[in-house]
Design a protein around this motif. Structure first.
Motif, PDB file in Angstrom:
ATOM      1  N   ARG A  14       5.944   6.865   1.764  1.00  0.00           N
ATOM      2  CA  ARG A  14       5.916   6.983   0.137  1.00  0.00           C
ATOM      3  C   ARG A  14       3.790   6.491   0.482  1.00  0.00           C
ATOM      4  O   ARG A  14       3.215   7.602   0.184  1.00  0.00           O
ATOM      5  CB  ARG A  14       5.967   6.479  -0.748  1.00  0.00           C
ATOM      6  CG  ARG A  14       5.470   7.119  -1.731  1.00  0.00           C
ATOM      7  CD  ARG A  14       5.833   6.323  -3.063  1.00  0.00           C
ATOM      8  NE  ARG A  14       5.060   6.682  -4.705  1.00  0.00           N
ATOM      9  CZ  ARG A  14       4.350   6.136  -5.545  1.00  0.00           C
ATOM     10  NH1 ARG A  14       5.288   4.568  -5.661  1.00  0.00           N
ATOM     11  NH2 ARG A  14       3.775   6.120  -6.306  1.00  0.00           N
ATOM     12  N   TRP A  15       3.740   5.790   1.125  1.00  0.00           N
ATOM     13  CA  TRP A  15       2.377   5.061   0.841  1.00  0.00           C
ATOM     14  C   TRP A  15       1.330   5.612   2.533  1.00  0.00           C
ATOM     15  O   TRP A  15       0.101   5.065   2.324  1.00  0.00           O
ATOM     16  CB  TRP A  15       2.220   4.174   1.066  1.00  0.00           C
ATOM     17  CG  TRP A  15       2.607   3.163  -0.742  1.00  0.00           C
ATOM     18  CD1 TRP A  15       3.479   3.020  -1.168  1.00  0.00           C
ATOM     19  CD2 TRP A  15       1.283   3.879  -2.026  1.00  0.00           C
ATOM     20  NE1 TRP A  15       3.306   2.569  -2.319  1.00  0.00           N
ATOM     21  CE2 TRP A  15       1.969   3.446  -2.851  1.00  0.00           C
ATOM     22  CE3 TRP A  15       0.143   4.142  -2.400  1.00  0.00           C
ATOM     23  CZ2 TRP A  15       1.902   3.415  -4.290  1.00  0.00           C
ATOM     24  CZ3 TRP A  15       0.235   3.993  -3.488  1.00  0.00           C
ATOM     25  CH2 TRP A  15       0.638   3.858  -4.455  1.00  0.00           C
ATOM     26  N   ALA A  29      -5.434   3.751  -6.336  1.00  0.00           N
ATOM     27  CA  ALA A  29      -4.068   4.281  -5.834  1.00  0.00           C
ATOM     28  C   ALA A  29      -3.013   3.472  -6.623  1.00  0.00           C
ATOM     29  O   ALA A  29      -2.609   4.112  -7.247  1.00  0.00           O
ATOM     30  CB  ALA A  29      -4.039   4.545  -4.414  1.00  0.00           C
ATOM     31  N   LYS A  30      -3.220   2.170  -5.902  1.00  0.00           N
ATOM     32  CA  LYS A  30      -1.929   1.089  -7.260  1.00  0.00           C
ATOM     33  C   LYS A  30      -1.984   0.724  -7.735  1.00  0.00           C
ATOM     34  O   LYS A  30      -1.487   1.600  -9.641  1.00  0.00           O
ATOM     35  CB  LYS A  30      -2.278  -0.059  -7.017  1.00  0.00           C
ATOM     36  CG  LYS A  30      -1.145  -0.616  -6.965  1.00  0.00           C
ATOM     37  CD  LYS A  30       0.066  -0.610  -6.517  1.00  0.00           C
ATOM     38  CE  LYS A  30       1.652  -0.849  -5.851  1.00  0.00           C
ATOM     39  NZ  LYS A  30       2.442   0.023  -6.004  1.00  0.00           N
ATOM     40  N   ASP A  33      -0.943   4.581  -9.747  1.00  0.00           N
ATOM     41  CA  ASP A  33       0.282   4.738  -9.348  1.00  0.00           C
ATOM     42  C   ASP A  33       1.374   3.949 -10.513  1.00  0.00           C
ATOM     43  O   ASP A  33       1.750   4.686 -11.069  1.00  0.00           O
ATOM     44  CB  ASP A  33       0.746   3.468  -8.979  1.00  0.00           C
ATOM     45  CG  ASP A  33       2.430   3.944  -7.931  1.00  0.00           C
ATOM     46  OD1 ASP A  33       2.648   5.115  -8.361  1.00  0.00           O
ATOM     47  OD2 ASP A  33       3.096   2.609  -7.384  1.00  0.00           O
ATOM     48  N   TYR A  34      -0.133   2.794 -11.460  1.00  0.00           N
ATOM     49  CA  TYR A  34       0.735   2.627 -13.458  1.00  0.00           C
ATOM     50  C   TYR A  34       0.439   3.867 -13.770  1.00  0.00           C
ATOM     51  O   TYR A  34       1.301   3.396 -15.275  1.00  0.00           O
ATOM     52  CB  TYR A  34       0.396   1.078 -13.368  1.00  0.00           C
ATOM     53  CG  TYR A  34       0.801   0.347 -12.299  1.00  0.00           C
ATOM     54  CD1 TYR A  34       2.201  -0.522 -12.083  1.00  0.00           C
ATOM     55  CD2 TYR A  34       0.268   0.143 -11.137  1.00  0.00           C
ATOM     56  CE1 TYR A  34       2.607  -0.955 -11.105  1.00  0.00           C
ATOM     57  CE2 TYR A  34       0.427  -1.442 -10.616  1.00  0.00           C
ATOM     58  CZ  TYR A  34       1.753  -1.908 -10.797  1.00  0.00           C
ATOM     59  OH  TYR A  34       3.300  -2.263  -9.400  1.00  0.00           O
ATOM     60  N   LEU A  83      -2.663  10.449  -8.840  1.00  0.00           N
ATOM     61  CA  LEU A  83      -2.157  10.243  -7.618  1.00  0.00           C
ATOM     62  C   LEU A  83      -1.715  11.016  -7.287  1.00  0.00           C
ATOM     63  O   LEU A  83      -0.212  11.495  -8.228  1.00  0.00           O
ATOM     64  CB  LEU A  83      -1.249   8.651  -7.677  1.00  0.00           C
ATOM     65  CG  LEU A  83      -0.906   8.044  -6.067  1.00  0.00           C
ATOM     66  CD1 LEU A  83      -2.055   7.558  -5.119  1.00  0.00           C
ATOM     67  CD2 LEU A  83       0.265   6.801  -6.483  1.00  0.00           C
TER      68      LEU A  83
END
Length: 85
Positions: A14-15, A29-30, A33-34, A83
């Motif tokens: 995925r990453w 990106a992280k 993601d949230y 994202l």
């Protein structure tokens, strides 16, 4: 143990578009993601990165196909990032 390895490899796939990017791009990106979507200024607030660094990270993420952007409905001068991975 193979279950753990298999689960982590799925996450790695995925990453994959983000894996070789700079740490600032990975952090952006992280955070995305949230959250479902964020503006550049909100990303700078959340990551505590300078706006210029966030701008660079977003351009790298867009080039990698990991992030998409659109104009904000509430303020057409701003872009909202989401994202894709």
């Amino acid at each position: 143990m193979s279950t753990v390895t298999q689960g982590s490899s799925e996450g790695s796939d995925r990453w994959a578009p983000v894996r070789d990017l700079p740490p600032s791009a990975k952090l952006v990106a992280k955070v995305l993601d949230y959250e479902e979507s964020m503006t550049q200024s909100r990303l700078a607030e959340e990551t505590l990165l300078p706006a210029r660094t966030v701008r660079y990270a977003l351009s790298r993420l867009e080039d990698a196909g990991a992030v998409e952007s659109r104009f904000s409905f509430s303020d057409a001068r701003k872009r909202v990032y989401r994202l894709r991975v």
